[in-house]
Design a protein around this motif. Structure first.
Motif, PDB file in Angstrom:
ATOM      1  N   ILE A   1       0.828  -1.213   0.000  1.00  0.00           N
ATOM      2  CA  ILE A   1       0.000   0.000   0.000  1.00  0.00           C
ATOM      3  C   ILE A   1       0.864   1.265   0.000  1.00  0.00           C
ATOM      4  O   ILE A   1       0.578   2.217  -0.697  1.00  0.00           O
ATOM      5  CB  ILE A   1      -0.966  -0.006   1.207  1.00  0.00           C
ATOM      6  CG1 ILE A   1      -1.948  -1.176   1.071  1.00  0.00           C
ATOM      7  CG2 ILE A   1      -1.757   1.303   1.272  1.00  0.00           C
ATOM      8  CD1 ILE A   1      -2.943  -1.289   2.198  1.00  0.00           C
ATOM      9  N   TRP A   2       1.924   1.259   0.805  1.00  0.00           N
ATOM     10  CA  TRP A   2       2.694   2.497   0.940  1.00  0.00           C
ATOM     11  C   TRP A   2       4.031   2.444   0.213  1.00  0.00           C
ATOM     12  O   TRP A   2       4.894   3.278   0.444  1.00  0.00           O
ATOM     13  CB  TRP A   2       2.913   2.817   2.413  1.00  0.00           C
ATOM     14  CG  TRP A   2       1.632   3.105   3.123  1.00  0.00           C
ATOM     15  CD1 TRP A   2       0.993   4.309   3.148  1.00  0.00           C
ATOM     16  CD2 TRP A   2       0.833   2.206   3.882  1.00  0.00           C
ATOM     17  NE1 TRP A   2      -0.163   4.202   3.882  1.00  0.00           N
ATOM     18  CE2 TRP A   2      -0.282   2.927   4.339  1.00  0.00           C
ATOM     19  CE3 TRP A   2       0.937   0.863   4.212  1.00  0.00           C
ATOM     20  CZ2 TRP A   2      -1.278   2.338   5.110  1.00  0.00           C
ATOM     21  CZ3 TRP A   2      -0.051   0.286   4.974  1.00  0.00           C
ATOM     22  CH2 TRP A   2      -1.144   1.020   5.417  1.00  0.00           C
TER      23      TRP A   2
ATOM     24  N   VAL B   1       4.042  -3.708  -6.155  1.00  0.00           N
ATOM     25  CA  VAL B   1       3.225  -4.914  -6.247  1.00  0.00           C
ATOM     26  C   VAL B   1       4.104  -6.125  -6.528  1.00  0.00           C
ATOM     27  O   VAL B   1       3.987  -7.174  -5.886  1.00  0.00           O
ATOM     28  CB  VAL B   1       2.157  -4.741  -7.348  1.00  0.00           C
ATOM     29  CG1 VAL B   1       1.434  -6.047  -7.576  1.00  0.00           C
ATOM     30  CG2 VAL B   1       1.175  -3.663  -6.943  1.00  0.00           C
ATOM     31  N   TYR B   2       5.034  -5.952  -7.460  1.00  0.00           N
ATOM     32  CA  TYR B   2       5.966  -7.035  -7.759  1.00  0.00           C
ATOM     33  C   TYR B   2       6.760  -7.395  -6.511  1.00  0.00           C
ATOM     34  O   TYR B   2       6.882  -8.572  -6.138  1.00  0.00           O
ATOM     35  CB  TYR B   2       6.905  -6.595  -8.886  1.00  0.00           C
ATOM     36  CG  TYR B   2       8.101  -7.487  -9.082  1.00  0.00           C
ATOM     37  CD1 TYR B   2       7.966  -8.708  -9.738  1.00  0.00           C
ATOM     38  CD2 TYR B   2       9.354  -7.117  -8.623  1.00  0.00           C
ATOM     39  CE1 TYR B   2       9.046  -9.534  -9.913  1.00  0.00           C
ATOM     40  CE2 TYR B   2      10.446  -7.941  -8.798  1.00  0.00           C
ATOM     41  CZ  TYR B   2      10.296  -9.151  -9.443  1.00  0.00           C
ATOM     42  OH  TYR B   2      11.364  -9.951  -9.598  1.00  0.00           O
ATOM     43  N   ALA B   3       7.273  -6.377  -5.827  1.00  0.00           N
ATOM     44  CA  ALA B   3       8.150  -6.626  -4.685  1.00  0.00           C
ATOM     45  C   ALA B   3       7.404  -7.334  -3.564  1.00  0.00           C
ATOM     46  O   ALA B   3       7.916  -8.286  -2.964  1.00  0.00           O
ATOM     47  CB  ALA B   3       8.727  -5.309  -4.177  1.00  0.00           C
TER      48      ALA B   3
ATOM     49  N   TYR C   1      -3.030 -16.485  -6.365  1.00  0.00           N
ATOM     50  CA  TYR C   1      -4.259 -15.838  -6.866  1.00  0.00           C
ATOM     51  C   TYR C   1      -5.084 -15.223  -5.746  1.00  0.00           C
ATOM     52  O   TYR C   1      -5.819 -14.270  -5.976  1.00  0.00           O
ATOM     53  CB  TYR C   1      -5.082 -16.779  -7.766  1.00  0.00           C
ATOM     54  CG  TYR C   1      -5.559 -18.047  -7.136  1.00  0.00           C
ATOM     55  CD1 TYR C   1      -6.708 -18.092  -6.376  1.00  0.00           C
ATOM     56  CD2 TYR C   1      -4.869 -19.230  -7.331  1.00  0.00           C
ATOM     57  CE1 TYR C   1      -7.146 -19.261  -5.820  1.00  0.00           C
ATOM     58  CE2 TYR C   1      -5.302 -20.417  -6.778  1.00  0.00           C
ATOM     59  CZ  TYR C   1      -6.440 -20.425  -6.021  1.00  0.00           C
ATOM     60  OH  TYR C   1      -6.869 -21.583  -5.462  1.00  0.00           O
ATOM     61  N   TYR C   2      -4.948 -15.749  -4.543  1.00  0.00           N
ATOM     62  CA  TYR C   2      -5.635 -15.069  -3.443  1.00  0.00           C
ATOM     63  C   TYR C   2      -4.983 -13.702  -3.204  1.00  0.00           C
ATOM     64  O   TYR C   2      -5.662 -12.709  -2.975  1.00  0.00           O
ATOM     65  CB  TYR C   2      -5.574 -15.900  -2.169  1.00  0.00           C
ATOM     66  CG  TYR C   2      -6.306 -17.220  -2.254  1.00  0.00           C
ATOM     67  CD1 TYR C   2      -7.670 -17.252  -2.506  1.00  0.00           C
ATOM     68  CD2 TYR C   2      -5.641 -18.417  -2.079  1.00  0.00           C
ATOM     69  CE1 TYR C   2      -8.340 -18.448  -2.587  1.00  0.00           C
ATOM     70  CE2 TYR C   2      -6.314 -19.623  -2.153  1.00  0.00           C
ATOM     71  CZ  TYR C   2      -7.654 -19.637  -2.404  1.00  0.00           C
ATOM     72  OH  TYR C   2      -8.320 -20.823  -2.487  1.00  0.00           O
TER      73      TYR C   2
ATOM     74  N   ILE D   1      -6.269  -9.578  -3.244  1.00  0.00           N
ATOM     75  CA  ILE D   1      -5.943  -8.554  -2.245  1.00  0.00           C
ATOM     76  C   ILE D   1      -5.220  -7.400  -2.905  1.00  0.00           C
ATOM     77  O   ILE D   1      -5.454  -6.228  -2.598  1.00  0.00           O
ATOM     78  CB  ILE D   1      -5.077  -9.170  -1.127  1.00  0.00           C
ATOM     79  CG1 ILE D   1      -5.826 -10.309  -0.479  1.00  0.00           C
ATOM     80  CG2 ILE D   1      -4.695  -8.126  -0.101  1.00  0.00           C
ATOM     81  CD1 ILE D   1      -5.025 -11.047   0.555  1.00  0.00           C
ATOM     82  N   LYS D   2      -4.340  -7.733  -3.832  1.00  0.00           N
ATOM     83  CA  LYS D   2      -3.588  -6.696  -4.551  1.00  0.00           C
ATOM     84  C   LYS D   2      -4.554  -5.753  -5.272  1.00  0.00           C
ATOM     85  O   LYS D   2      -4.441  -4.525  -5.149  1.00  0.00           O
ATOM     86  CB  LYS D   2      -2.653  -7.372  -5.561  1.00  0.00           C
ATOM     87  CG  LYS D   2      -1.903  -6.419  -6.448  1.00  0.00           C
ATOM     88  CD  LYS D   2      -1.867  -6.920  -7.878  1.00  0.00           C
ATOM     89  CE  LYS D   2      -2.062  -5.787  -8.824  1.00  0.00           C
ATOM     90  NZ  LYS D   2      -2.409  -6.155 -10.170  1.00  0.00           N
ATOM     91  N   VAL D   3      -5.486  -6.320  -6.001  1.00  0.00           N
ATOM     92  CA  VAL D   3      -6.424  -5.486  -6.752  1.00  0.00           C
ATOM     93  C   VAL D   3      -7.221  -4.599  -5.795  1.00  0.00           C
ATOM     94  O   VAL D   3      -7.448  -3.425  -6.050  1.00  0.00           O
ATOM     95  CB  VAL D   3      -7.365  -6.378  -7.586  1.00  0.00           C
ATOM     96  CG1 VAL D   3      -8.502  -5.574  -8.157  1.00  0.00           C
ATOM     97  CG2 VAL D   3      -6.590  -7.071  -8.675  1.00  0.00           C
TER      98      VAL D   3
END
Lengths: 512, 476
Positions: free
Chosen positions: A156-157, A163-165, B421-422, B426-428
């Protein structure tokens, strides 16, 4: 009286429940309130460690402040807590670093502040839980649960590639630890109890030990991280917000090496001995090769991340030279090796945490982590320059700082195995000085590469207090490590004299 | 049979009466909202649950000419089944009203389905088993097709009907062969006869393969899983929530009654099939879910994977595999209910929140329900301290205790793949920027139920023994 209070439960649940209340009741709109409440909870947790430290009996290697309740009755999983000389310093470190993190993120976190603060509070409780667990499944529960808030913090921060990391971080560490779960289940079935102490007393054949050792090794090596499974760390560090990097470097990495002294060495001593040479080689690769890799970095956070891997290599080295030392009857050197590793864990917690905070201070002002964007910062920020220098020196292992003590102990005891180990390990003093000081020179001195640098404000009082408190601890351990050594001593001696004895037959084993 | 004792059958009788009463009320009720039907159904369910809890049968009792069995297991499963059905109706109410297929029949069909499932878990006779199964299946076909204007719904109903009919055919064929070999329809006497059969009872083995295929169809195990994604996707979400949860619990009861109580002497044969089906399901479910973009399909494939873990418990009965399986299926239905409940909760008139794009950035706009979705996903992935971790641990423990640590390692490695995929969900939800407004206007009861359901995943995870204790008791 002091033993009747469930201190360890308080250390675990106060921050977790506090974090939950913070998240659910304060909400995300009241930023200021949530910061103060988070600080209050974190400080209370830190204060709670004081009675534990004072009442801790340093002469005993047994678990202290034990709390034992049945939890998952049907499968004999217990809510079983206790600390010894290995875990107590790490619990204090965790509680301290959490206060530091919350203070350091005061102004740098702009959105979803309540969630951020509660994530760090929960991390604190969960990591305290990892170090305080005396039941293997309870340990695993805390070990895995801790990934969730960290995943959110980076995701988030974090920076642009977060996202990759964060996915890499979560999947990598989860993949490592699932095999540990199978081993823990196996040990629990064989020992008819999930208590870690019972697992340590379980005799096993060498073949079984090999399997278990590798399962544990994968879990812990990823966490440490050891070469060649270290690649998640630089990514995670670079993308994580400052607070996330501090917790990662200062505490989370220690969970891997803590696993070595808690599980690998005492549960599978014969396999550990069998593979100790391999582990030493891997540790030396981490020290030397990763040291060179750090030298080539252009990003400050990446540089510190690689230097962390190199320093953690020292811890692994200190733990695994024990076997050849014991074979040769040099128990004192073996004790020193493990002590060196443990001091290195604590000291690296302070130093790497402080360095990431320093980078955070710069990043908050210039919004860049590239070394080439800086230069001449020392003119604008003299107070900061002095503190940063101290931490860079400590990172290089300057005598008088805590970085020196651990490395010196490890080098000294590895010298007694073969001078080659000591020589290779000693390169870290050169390489460490090279990458730390070269980075310092490029960032702090010379011509400013950036027109904003001249107008930089020096550290604020808040930042100053945080950095100075870390500096005091770094110097204190460097000059007078005795209090820390005293706490650990009984547990370390027990491990060397008893814990790592062969388990192939009952006769060889220690009877306690 | 000396005297006719109605006691063991009272829950079923009550459920049947409830179904009929709801039908009658529906007929005479002028209220378009069908408020009375809903209330009567829920009150009826509450009464039945209270009756079941108040009259737990400790002793295993076989009655009604050997067609019906009542024991601790059946009672616990019945409580769970009714509870799940009731909760799914709480979620469904607003959803079906907005989609204009709120009819009294929805409630009475649900009650009939519950009745069918209750009969399944209490059957001691192949005809009783089949009766319960068909009662359940037929009501489900109707419920899936209830949204008349939905093409996907009609397609799903047809698919489910055709594959379900084939599966029933398999089952019947296997059952008739077993009847031919043993001369018994009653499961416990059948078991005795099989135990005394000569070694080479090829027909019995052949028969049990058909039965396993039928059960695998109903549970959605590979290679009989094809209907699952399409049906879950096509059916109205309220029905999907129901199809994905309660019938699985009943399926567990079915599998236990038939395979363990009826065909235990053939276990060497069917356990191999179960093992292969389970391992394939774990692999396929977890791998294919990665490629999905539709949440309902992700949950469908994840369900296939979960069924794979669940069924492995049948492979290691001596090490407590059955109670592990039961634990798994109860926890799984709780998680599935929460997951589809949230999807229903997000959806609104004329728009389904189904794909990953739809929930992008939910964490910014609606942190609380984003957190609830996170709970569900983490629990499904099996990360402690959420409740989804414990049944997995139990399955692995049973496998390792029986010496099958390699299977445990295989299963656990696929759970790492499944984690991806779970985490993507959460990512989205949390990491992506929102590109639309989220307008949820659900009633208070749904908000309360969803929150309670999701928080239960955490709270039960902290006190895992609260469910597992009953699973151990059920298998003595």
């Amino acid at each position: 009286m002091i033993y009747q209070v469930p201190w360890l439960s308080l250390l675990i649940w106060l921050p977790i429940i506090g974090g939950a209340i913070l998240l659910f009741t304060i909400g995300e709109s009241k930023e200021k309130a949530s910061k103060w409440i988070a600080l209050l909870i974190a400080t209370s947790t830190l204060i709670l460690t004081i009675p534990v430290y004072l009442a801790f009996d340093p002469l005993s290697h047994a678990l202290q402040f034990v709390e034992q309740e049945s939890w998952f009755e049907s499968v004999k999983i217990q809510y079983y807590l206790g600390v010894d000389g290995f875990s107590l310093p790490l619990i204090i470190l965790t509680s301290f670093i959490t206060v530091v993190v919350i203070l350091s993120s005061w102004n740098s976190v702009k959105h979803r502040v309540a969630l951020y603060m509660s994530a760090f509070l929960m991390l604190c409780g969960l990591m305290n839980g990892v170090f305080a667990s005396a039941d293997a499944i309870l340990f695993y529960v805390f070990w895995e649960a801790m990934l969730i808030p960290m995943f959110l913090v980076i995701g988030i921060w974090g920076g642009p590639n977060r996202v990759y990391a964060t996915l890499k971080f979560f999947l990598y560490t989860f993949l490592g630890s699932v095999l540990m779960l199978v081993s823990l289940i196996y040990l629990g079935i064989e020992a008819k109890s999930f208590s870690i102490g019972d697992m340590q007393r379980l005799p096993m054949s060498l073949e079984v030990q090999h399997y278990l050792f590798w399962a544990f090794l994968i879990a812990f090596a990823v966490k440490v991280p050891m070469w060649p499974v270290h690649t998640w760390l630089p990514d995670a560090h670079v993308e994580a917000p400052t607070g996330g990097s501090v917790v990662l470097a200062a505490i989370m990495l220690k969970m891997g090496t803590y696993g070595f002294v808690r599980f690998s060495l005492p549960v599978t001593p014969d396999a550990s001995m069998y593979w100790s040479e391999t582990l030493i080689v891997l540790a030396l690769i981490a020290v030397v090769y990763i040291g060179f890799v750090a030298l080539a970095q252009k990003d400050m956070k990446k540089l510190i991340a690689y230097s962390s891997i190199a320093h953690m290599g020292f811890v692994v080295l200190g733990f695994f030279i024990v076997f050849s030392l014991i074979e040769n009857g040099r128990f004192d050197a073996a004790v020193m090796g493990i002590q060196g590793g443990l001091i290195q864990m604590i000291s690296h917690g302070f130093i790497s945490g402080a360095l990431f905070l320093c980078i955070g201070v710069l990043y908050d002002r210039i919004h860049s982590r590239k070394i080439e964007d800086y230069g001449g910062v020392a003119n604008a920020m003299p107070k900061f320059a002095a503190l940063f220098l101290l931490f860079a020196m400590a990172n290089a292992g300057l005598p008088g700082t805590s970085g020196f003590v651990g490395e010196f102990f490890v080098i000294l005891s590895s010298f007694q195995v073969t001078p080659w180990y000591a020589l290779l390990a000693g390169t870290t003093l050169v390489l460490g000085a090279a990458y730390s000081l070269w980075m310092y020179r490029r960032v702090m001195f010379g011509e400013p590469k950036n027109k904003d640098i001249a107008s930089l404000n020096d550290v604020t009082t808040r930042e100053y207090c945080v950095l100075v408190s870390l500096a005091i601890l770094v110097l204190l351990i460097g000059i007078w490590p005795a209090p820390l050594l005293d706490i650990m001593n009984a547990s370390v001696e027990q491990l060397v004299n008893c814990g790592v004895k062969s388990k192939l037959s009952l006769e060889g084993m220690c009877s306690e | 049979m000396t005297s006719f004792n109605i006691d063991p059958l009272i829950p079923e009788v009550l459920t049947l009466c409830l179904a009929c009463i709801v039908l009658m009320i529906d007929l005479y009720s002028k209220n378009r909202e069908k408020q009375t039907c809903y209330l009567v159904t829920q009150i009826g369910f509450a009464v039945i649950i209270l009756y079941l809890i108040g009259n737990i049968w400790q002793e295993k009792t076989i009655t009604y000419n050997g067609t019906f069995v009542v024991d601790y297991l059946s009672q616990i499963l019945k409580v769970a089944l009714i509870l799940i059905t009731g909760v799914s109706l709480v979620y469904a109410r607003a959803y079906i009203r907005e989609r204009r297929f709120l009819r009294g029949e929805y409630y009475s069909l649900s009650v009939f389905a519950a009745l069918g499932m209750m009969i399944m878990v209490s059957a001691n006779h192949m005809l009783t088993l089949y009766l319960g199964l068909e009662l359940l299946s037929l009501t489900l076909y109707a419920m899936i097709a209830m949204e008349r204007n939905s093409q996907l719904g009609a397609e799903a109903a047809i698919k489910y009907f055709v594959t379900g009919a084939i599966a029933s055919g398999f089952l019947l064929y296997g059952m008739s062969l077993l009847y031919g070999v043993t001369g018994h329809l009653q499961l416990d006497s059948m078991s005795d006869v099989i135990a005394n059969l000569s070694e080479h009872s090829l027909v019995a083995k052949f028969a049990v393969i058909f039965v396993v295929a039928g059960i695998a169809f109903k549970l959605g195990l590979v290679p009989f899983h094809m209907w699952i994604p399409d049906v879950y996707h096509g059916a109205p979400t309220s029905v999907t929530a129901f199809v994905a949860s309660a019938p699985k619990v009943a399926g567990f009861g079915f599998a236990f009654r038939f395979l363990v109580e009826g065909a235990q002497p053939l276990s060497a044969d069917w356990q191999q099939l179960i093992l292969i089906a389970g391992m394939l399901s774990i692999a396929l479910g977890n791998l294919v879910a990665i490629a999905q973009n539709n949440l309902k399909r992700i949950l469908a494939y994840s369900g296939i994977g979960h069924m794979g873990y669940f069924i492995l418990g049948f492979y290691v009965p001596e090490a407590g595999g059955h109670s592990a399986s039961m634990f798994y299926i109860l926890v799984y239905s709780l998680m599935t209910l929460a997951a589809f409940g949230l999807l229903m909760f997000f959806s609104r008139i004329g728009y389904e929140y189904e794909t990953l794009e739809d929930i992008k950035g939910l964490g910014r706009k609606n942190p609380w329900y984003a957190l609830m979705l996170t709970f569900v996903m983490i629990s499904m992935a099996g990360i402690p301290p959420f409740v989804g971790f414990w049944p997995k641990l139990e399955i692995f423990r049973a496998l390792v205790a029986d010496g099958h640590w390699k299977i445990a390692v295989y299963a656990i490695l696929f759970s790492v793949i499944g984690l991806y995929y779970y985490l993507r969900v959460i990512k989205v939800v949390h990491f992506d920027e929102p590109d639309r407004e989220f307008l949820f206007l659900p009633s208070r009861s749904i908000r309360f139920a969803i929150t309670f359901n999701c928080l239960a995943l955490l709270i039960l995870g902290l006190i895992p023994d609260s469910i597992y204790r009953y699973c151990v008791l059920a298998f003595g």
